[in-house]
Design an enzyme around this catalytic site. Structure first.
Site, PDB file in Angstrom:
ATOM      1  N   CYS A  30     -17.895   6.051  26.093  1.00  0.00           N
ATOM      2  CA  CYS A  30     -19.649   5.720  25.858  1.00  0.00           C
ATOM      3  C   CYS A  30     -19.577   7.466  25.391  1.00  0.00           C
ATOM      4  O   CYS A  30     -19.302   8.339  25.824  1.00  0.00           O
ATOM      5  CB  CYS A  30     -20.547   5.178  25.744  1.00  0.00           C
ATOM      6  SG  CYS A  30     -19.975   3.633  26.692  1.00  0.00           S
ATOM      7  N   GLY A  56     -18.431   6.387  20.913  1.00  0.00           N
ATOM      8  CA  GLY A  56     -18.739   5.501  20.054  1.00  0.00           C
ATOM      9  C   GLY A  56     -19.463   4.152  19.292  1.00  0.00           C
ATOM     10  O   GLY A  56     -19.947   4.509  18.818  1.00  0.00           O
ATOM     11  N   ASN A 131     -22.727   7.218  30.971  1.00  0.00           N
ATOM     12  CA  ASN A 131     -21.229   7.508  30.152  1.00  0.00           C
ATOM     13  C   ASN A 131     -20.248   7.254  31.283  1.00  0.00           C
ATOM     14  O   ASN A 131     -20.118   7.370  32.293  1.00  0.00           O
ATOM     15  CB  ASN A 131     -20.431   7.893  29.510  1.00  0.00           C
ATOM     16  CG  ASN A 131     -19.469   8.390  29.480  1.00  0.00           C
ATOM     17  OD1 ASN A 131     -18.475   9.761  28.997  1.00  0.00           O
ATOM     18  ND2 ASN A 131     -18.551   7.027  29.323  1.00  0.00           N
ATOM     19  N   GLY A 132     -19.499   5.754  31.406  1.00  0.00           N
ATOM     20  CA  GLY A 132     -18.564   5.893  32.184  1.00  0.00           C
ATOM     21  C   GLY A 132     -18.454   4.401  32.647  1.00  0.00           C
ATOM     22  O   GLY A 132     -19.297   3.039  31.919  1.00  0.00           O
ATOM     23  N   TYR A 272      -6.702  12.721  23.770  1.00  0.00           N
ATOM     24  CA  TYR A 272      -7.011  11.897  22.679  1.00  0.00           C
ATOM     25  C   TYR A 272      -8.465  11.526  22.758  1.00  0.00           C
ATOM     26  O   TYR A 272      -9.544  11.651  21.925  1.00  0.00           O
ATOM     27  CB  TYR A 272      -6.832  10.309  22.888  1.00  0.00           C
ATOM     28  CG  TYR A 272      -7.396   9.218  21.978  1.00  0.00           C
ATOM     29  CD1 TYR A 272      -6.831   9.350  21.219  1.00  0.00           C
ATOM     30  CD2 TYR A 272      -8.074   8.158  23.023  1.00  0.00           C
ATOM     31  CE1 TYR A 272      -7.724   8.316  19.613  1.00  0.00           C
ATOM     32  CE2 TYR A 272      -8.672   7.176  21.685  1.00  0.00           C
ATOM     33  CZ  TYR A 272      -8.158   7.594  19.922  1.00  0.00           C
ATOM     34  OH  TYR A 272      -8.870   6.608  19.581  1.00  0.00           O
TER      35      TYR A 272
END
Length: 511
Positions: A30, A56, A131-132, A272
């Site tokens: 995210c 996202g 985020n996580g 990536y």
């Protein structure tokens, strides 16, 4: 969320556009963005979210604070579908705002799980973008429910809100510290309260978070590229375990309430996840990917005519591979940038041909040539198989495959939506069966030590920092309480990760 005295919500796009036809990818986790003391905080946040869209594409949301009320706009789909109009931004007034772009990892894809999540606490409004992934969220949720908490979403992020709400410490910052001491896993948080903004990163720094400035405003983002887009200056990374408080007078306080632990940032950010024009862990992501490709060429050379990247994520590594090997780099695959994730494939034959909507062989270039394809990773292997077959159909005489990461043999439980382990090709097969599966003439991955050398370490044992590389090694740096508890009850076959307990998506039409 119903309108209250101190908050109101407006609905964004309610049509779910997301469909990944074969799931053969590691979906980005995210992205979060926050701005305080900005003249037009919501507009700045929306622009920052555009730069983080790659992290996202399932949903987007922004919450702003105008000095009195918190206003939220959340919707399914991409940022442009929800925040491209002046009218949408005008609905989010104030000098402080936080935003989020999302792929669902824990909690499913319903609108009720779109962030930022907001709650009215005894101390006032509390909005959080996360985020996580909290790896003991199910256990904590059960405890909270048993004590009377009522959850409005299935997101692990809401656990943090309830822990803050039930903490007995006097200040919001102390309550947040108290809450985060109870959670396991990975988090990068941007939190809004009536007194200002709080940014916090987990003690191991697994998920990225950076801090910037633009005039008198202070900004936080998942990646530095977001500051480039809004015209801000990156100040530094938020340190692992650091909590930064910024008030409306511009005062900045930094705390380290979780002790000192050896950082373990996610190495897949270099491979990536991050945009190539970002900086991560003190390095240019683009230069790191080129170095990975060069190291791959040293470890696994190939006697071919052309180096061909699998676009777009394989391009920097392929450049590095070509420069190191002295072989020509060519765009043997052309990618269409106008095919999203909405294509519905009603039959097996259409599904098999679907890869050509995104990638098509440059037939005149590869026909009769020996080529090596460079990609960032192999997940299920189905896309790699289709691309190899496509190149053979275009007349390539030999098709070799090189991968700019070690074999992905383990699932991620820190906010990356990976398939369960039984569906990861490297968890089911050794190298030669994998080569046969994708029908390549040869197959090689960079070694884990080679990956570390490429990002500036001698090897994994002498790395500084040692990254989180659990998806390659199975070495998870934190406890996985929910997974362990599920495994005790599970009779799954070998190589199968326990299923999630996600509830169906919400049918609520507004946050």
């Amino acid at each position: 969320m119903a309108q209250t005295k101190n908050s109101r919500s407006v609905a964004g796009n309610l049509t779910h556009p997301f469909l990944d036809e074969d799931g053969d990818t590691l979906r980005e986790e995210c992205g979060v963005f926050g701005a305080i003391n900005a003249d037009d905080a919501a507009a700045t946040t929306a622009l920052g979210l555009h730069a983080l869209q790659h992290r996202g594409q399932e949903a987007a949301g922004i919450t702003s604070f105008d000095g009195k009320d918190f206003i939220s706009r959340r919707g399914l789909g991409q940022v442009a579908e929800n925040f491209s109009s002046a009218e949408a931004i005008a609905e989010l007034p104030g000098t402080m705002a936080a935003g989020h772009v999302r792929y669902s990892t824990t909690g499913g894809a319903g609108l009720r799980n779109v962030q930022p999540l907001y709650a009215e606490l005894a101390s006032g409004g509390f909005a959080v973008a996360h985020n996580g992934n909290i790896s003991n969220a199910q256990m904590l949720r059960k405890e909270l429910v048993s004590k009377g908490s009522i959850f409005q979403s299935t997101s692990d992020t809401e656990v943090i809100i309830h822990l803050v709400a039930t903490s007995r410490y006097p200040t919001v910052a102390d309550r947040l510290i108290d809450a985060l001491r109870l959670v396991e896993g990975a988090y990068a948080l941007v939190v809004m309260t009536p007194t200002g903004m709080i940014a916090c990163r987990d003690p191991l720094g697994i998920r990225p978070l950076v801090m910037g400035k633009m005039g008198d405003s202070v900004l936080f983002a998942s990646e530095s590229v977001a500051f480039d887009i809004v015209g801000a200056e990156m100040i530094r990374e938020v340190e692992p375990g650091e909590m930064i408080q910024v008030d409306f007078a511009g005062e900045i306080k930094s705390l380290h309430p979780f002790g000192n632990q050896r950082a373990r940032p996610c190495i897949f950010e270099h491979v990536y996840f991050s945009r190539p024009d970002s900086f991560f862990a003190g390095q240019s992501v683009y230069e790191a990917r080129k170095a990975i490709g060069a190291e791959l060429a040293i470890e696994s050379p190939c006697d071919v005519d052309l180096i061909v990247p699998v676009p777009d994520s394989g391009v920097p590594a392929a450049i590095g591979y070509a420069q190191q090997s002295g072989l020509p780099f060519e765009l043997g695959i052309i990618r269409s940038h106008y095919v999203g994730r909405t294509f519905i494939q009603p039959s097996d034959s259409a599904r098999h041909a679907g890869v050509k909507l995104k990638h098509n062989a440059n037939r005149g270039l590869v026909a009769g040539k020996k080529i090596v394809l460079i990609d960032d990773s192999i997940v299920r292997g189905t896309t790699s198989l289709k691309i190899v077959e496509m190149m053979r159909d275009a007349g390539a005489s030999e098709v070799h495959f090189r991968v700019a990461s070690p074999p992905t043999a383990h699932s991620c439980f820190y906010g990356v939506n990976t398939p369960e382990r039984s569906k990861l090709l490297a968890a089911r097969m050794d190298l030669e069966p994998m080569r046969e599966f994708i029908k390549a003439d040869s197959l090689a991955f960079i070694s884990i030590d080679g990956l570390y050398r490429a990002v500036g370490s001698k090897d994994r044992d002498n790395a500084c920092p040692q990254f989180c590389d659990a998806c390659f090694t199975g070495d998870y740096p934190t406890s996985l309480t929910d997974i362990a508890q599920t495994e005790q009850k599970s009779e799954e076959l070998p190589f199968t990760d326990p299923p999630s307990s996600n509830t169906p998506p919400s049918k609520t039409k507004a946050a």
